[in-house]
Write an enzyme that holds these catalytic residues in place. Sequence first.
Site, PDB file in Angstrom:
ATOM      1  N   ARG A  90     -26.527 -36.695  74.217  1.00  0.00           N
ATOM      2  CA  ARG A  90     -26.356 -37.995  74.881  1.00  0.00           C
ATOM      3  C   ARG A  90     -27.108 -39.048  74.069  1.00  0.00           C
ATOM      4  O   ARG A  90     -28.319 -38.916  73.866  1.00  0.00           O
ATOM      5  CB  ARG A  90     -26.916 -37.934  76.303  1.00  0.00           C
ATOM      6  CG  ARG A  90     -26.957 -39.276  76.995  1.00  0.00           C
ATOM      7  CD  ARG A  90     -27.607 -39.192  78.380  1.00  0.00           C
ATOM      8  NE  ARG A  90     -27.685 -40.505  78.960  1.00  0.00           N
ATOM      9  CZ  ARG A  90     -28.795 -41.085  79.431  1.00  0.00           C
ATOM     10  NH1 ARG A  90     -29.942 -40.438  79.429  1.00  0.00           N
ATOM     11  NH2 ARG A  90     -28.771 -42.302  79.918  1.00  0.00           N
ATOM     12  N   HIS A 134     -28.448 -48.838  77.362  1.00  0.00           N
ATOM     13  CA  HIS A 134     -29.797 -48.302  77.575  1.00  0.00           C
ATOM     14  C   HIS A 134     -30.782 -49.409  77.196  1.00  0.00           C
ATOM     15  O   HIS A 134     -31.580 -49.277  76.284  1.00  0.00           O
ATOM     16  CB  HIS A 134     -29.995 -47.025  76.748  1.00  0.00           C
ATOM     17  CG  HIS A 134     -31.120 -46.144  77.220  1.00  0.00           C
ATOM     18  ND1 HIS A 134     -30.949 -44.812  77.542  1.00  0.00           N
ATOM     19  CD2 HIS A 134     -32.428 -46.397  77.415  1.00  0.00           C
ATOM     20  CE1 HIS A 134     -32.107 -44.278  77.904  1.00  0.00           C
ATOM     21  NE2 HIS A 134     -33.027 -45.231  77.837  1.00  0.00           N
ATOM     22  N   GLU A 179     -30.434 -46.062  84.082  1.00  0.00           N
ATOM     23  CA  GLU A 179     -31.549 -46.485  84.920  1.00  0.00           C
ATOM     24  C   GLU A 179     -31.551 -47.992  85.196  1.00  0.00           C
ATOM     25  O   GLU A 179     -32.465 -48.723  84.769  1.00  0.00           O
ATOM     26  CB  GLU A 179     -32.885 -46.073  84.273  1.00  0.00           C
ATOM     27  CG  GLU A 179     -33.011 -44.566  84.059  1.00  0.00           C
ATOM     28  CD  GLU A 179     -34.341 -44.159  83.432  1.00  0.00           C
ATOM     29  OE1 GLU A 179     -35.180 -45.031  83.161  1.00  0.00           O
ATOM     30  OE2 GLU A 179     -34.537 -42.951  83.202  1.00  0.00           O
ATOM     31  N   ASN A 307     -31.928 -38.822  86.123  1.00  0.00           N
ATOM     32  CA  ASN A 307     -33.127 -38.680  85.278  1.00  0.00           C
ATOM     33  C   ASN A 307     -34.305 -38.442  86.199  1.00  0.00           C
ATOM     34  O   ASN A 307     -34.567 -39.246  87.103  1.00  0.00           O
ATOM     35  CB  ASN A 307     -33.383 -39.957  84.470  1.00  0.00           C
ATOM     36  CG  ASN A 307     -32.285 -40.247  83.454  1.00  0.00           C
ATOM     37  OD1 ASN A 307     -31.400 -39.420  83.239  1.00  0.00           O
ATOM     38  ND2 ASN A 307     -32.349 -41.409  82.833  1.00  0.00           N
ATOM     39  N   TYR A 309     -38.525 -37.204  86.380  1.00  0.00           N
ATOM     40  CA  TYR A 309     -39.776 -36.895  85.675  1.00  0.00           C
ATOM     41  C   TYR A 309     -40.906 -36.496  86.614  1.00  0.00           C
ATOM     42  O   TYR A 309     -41.673 -35.600  86.322  1.00  0.00           O
ATOM     43  CB  TYR A 309     -40.227 -38.114  84.845  1.00  0.00           C
ATOM     44  CG  TYR A 309     -39.309 -38.366  83.667  1.00  0.00           C
ATOM     45  CD1 TYR A 309     -39.544 -37.759  82.444  1.00  0.00           C
ATOM     46  CD2 TYR A 309     -38.196 -39.196  83.794  1.00  0.00           C
ATOM     47  CE1 TYR A 309     -38.692 -37.959  81.364  1.00  0.00           C
ATOM     48  CE2 TYR A 309     -37.339 -39.401  82.723  1.00  0.00           C
ATOM     49  CZ  TYR A 309     -37.589 -38.781  81.512  1.00  0.00           C
ATOM     50  OH  TYR A 309     -36.736 -38.972  80.450  1.00  0.00           O
ATOM     51  N   GLU A 373     -31.621 -36.754  81.883  1.00  0.00           N
ATOM     52  CA  GLU A 373     -32.954 -36.783  81.246  1.00  0.00           C
ATOM     53  C   GLU A 373     -33.920 -35.976  82.095  1.00  0.00           C
ATOM     54  O   GLU A 373     -33.928 -36.086  83.328  1.00  0.00           O
ATOM     55  CB  GLU A 373     -33.528 -38.209  81.166  1.00  0.00           C
ATOM     56  CG  GLU A 373     -32.891 -39.099  80.146  1.00  0.00           C
ATOM     57  CD  GLU A 373     -33.542 -40.486  80.098  1.00  0.00           C
ATOM     58  OE1 GLU A 373     -34.738 -40.621  80.457  1.00  0.00           O
ATOM     59  OE2 GLU A 373     -32.835 -41.425  79.718  1.00  0.00           O
TER      60      GLU A 373
HETATM   61  O1  IFM Z   1     -38.070 -43.035  77.334  1.00  0.00           O
HETATM   62  C1  IFM Z   1     -37.574 -43.236  78.617  1.00  0.00           C
HETATM   63  C2  IFM Z   1     -36.076 -43.412  78.587  1.00  0.00           C
HETATM   64  O2  IFM Z   1     -35.693 -44.448  77.749  1.00  0.00           O
HETATM   65  C3  IFM Z   1     -35.559 -43.700  79.971  1.00  0.00           C
HETATM   66  N1  IFM Z   1     -36.010 -42.725  80.912  1.00  0.00           N
HETATM   67  C4  IFM Z   1     -37.414 -42.395  80.917  1.00  0.00           C
HETATM   68  C5  IFM Z   1     -37.891 -42.072  79.526  1.00  0.00           C
HETATM   69  C6  IFM Z   1     -39.387 -41.731  79.527  1.00  0.00           C
HETATM   70  O3  IFM Z   1     -40.126 -42.806  79.993  1.00  0.00           O
END
Ligand code: IFM
Length: 471
Positions: A90, A134, A179, A307, A309, A373
């Site tokens: 991607r 992006h 995002e 995405n 985290y 992500e």
């Molecule tokens: O690096 C970023 C990415 O561009 C978008 N999602 C989160 C990642 C980590 O912060």
Amino acid sequence: MSTQATSHTSPDMAAPVTFPPGFVWGAATAAYQIEGAATVDGRGASIWDTFSHTPGAVHDGDTGDTACDHYHRYPDDVALMARLGLGAYRFSIAWPRIQPRGSGPANPAGLDFYDRLVDSLFGHGIEPIVTLYHWDLPQALEDDGGWATRDTAYRFAEYAALVHERLGDRVHRWITLNEPWCAAFLGYASGIHAPGRTDPAAAFAAAHHLLLGHGLAVRSLRDAGAGEIGITLNPAAVRPADPSAEDDAAAARTIDGLHNRIFLDPLFGRGYPADVVDVVRRFTDPAWMQPGDDDIIAAPLDLLGVNYYTPTVVAARAGTPPSAVYPGSDGIEFQAVPGPVTAMGWPIEPASFTTLLTRLAADYSGVPIWITENGAAFDDHHDPATDRVADPDRIHYLDGHLRAVHAALSAGVDVRGYLVWSLLDNFEWAEGYRKRFGIVFVHYPTQNRVPKDSARWYQAVINRGGLPGAP
Ligand code: IFM
């Protein structure tokens, strides 16, 4: 609405897990974070060029001028992806390479680069997954009002059509936006991202125009016969500090509205939630929501990119000032989560990923999910003596989060693929180059790439189609 008030069990870390046949394994990057070549072949300036060159905006004054020089080194990078066994890659298209000023005819040299990249990927048996936006809005469009202006949504749909015209014969999967919460609220409310504006009213307008741009782009891609089309969100895995406390639950619902439902509800045809509109009205008259917009935004999706985290825990605390990234969040405290954190200071909690995925599947059903992500930054060091980068913490993070995805699959969530963030260490926005998310180490002075231990570990996961049991 079900914010994550319910308890959840951690995935079993000992059992081997196997992903379904056809599950897609890959990695993700974004144009401004890796390409460099910022003024090459007619590329125009983006808001990130302007922002990163603004003194004090980015750690150490880092910019994406050179980044990983992927623009010139993509053949080697693609060969490396193939050696790792990636099935999909991607990447995002830099809008200002295609339309240097954000409108008008395409710049053929910009399209040529992505044409070569796509061919190179196919030459190595890797599926390209294209993100159209992006965060690198052409600066000329920002000068005309940026995402706070309705016209930008229409420009985005025209740009999407230009890219599809060149790549649509080979690219099957398209992601309109990455995002949009970050683009709107980090960019226009807190100002920690480009374009660095601190205007809540503009941030809400930007969120709407990003959604509108998405819907218009879906329309133009569908008209052109595109394959699968989706959008990538970074839904907050938000839960109340005390699930039994009504005011904490209300705080979690507010943040769920300002981060998740503000995008998901309109995308899934429900329009904006009433509680979110109430917050918006505290800052602005949302006259920019025009009749017919709801239908455009609700264009059917083929995939939802997620995405993930880290989790978010909130509590109600009277007198707490609003967070700069959540206008309207007065009285809500963001709490520390006990336990390990990444180099970003982000708590590591894989179980929240499972909870988030099951919640999305329950509340927004019918659209396959792709993990577009997931990954972690750690303070990696290259050992020149062994030419090795040992990153056990990243392996542990990825192992736990893949188990969390597998747990969601076992619970019936339709997850089709997993794209690790990121292939390469890269320009981590306001953090510059000091945060390393890659499974491949980049030595910036030489641009040398060294696969970290996590890259070899991921290669084995891909070969095996899953994770081994713990020893
Ligand atoms: O690096 C970023 C990415 O561009 C978008 N999602 C989160 C990642 C980590 O912060």
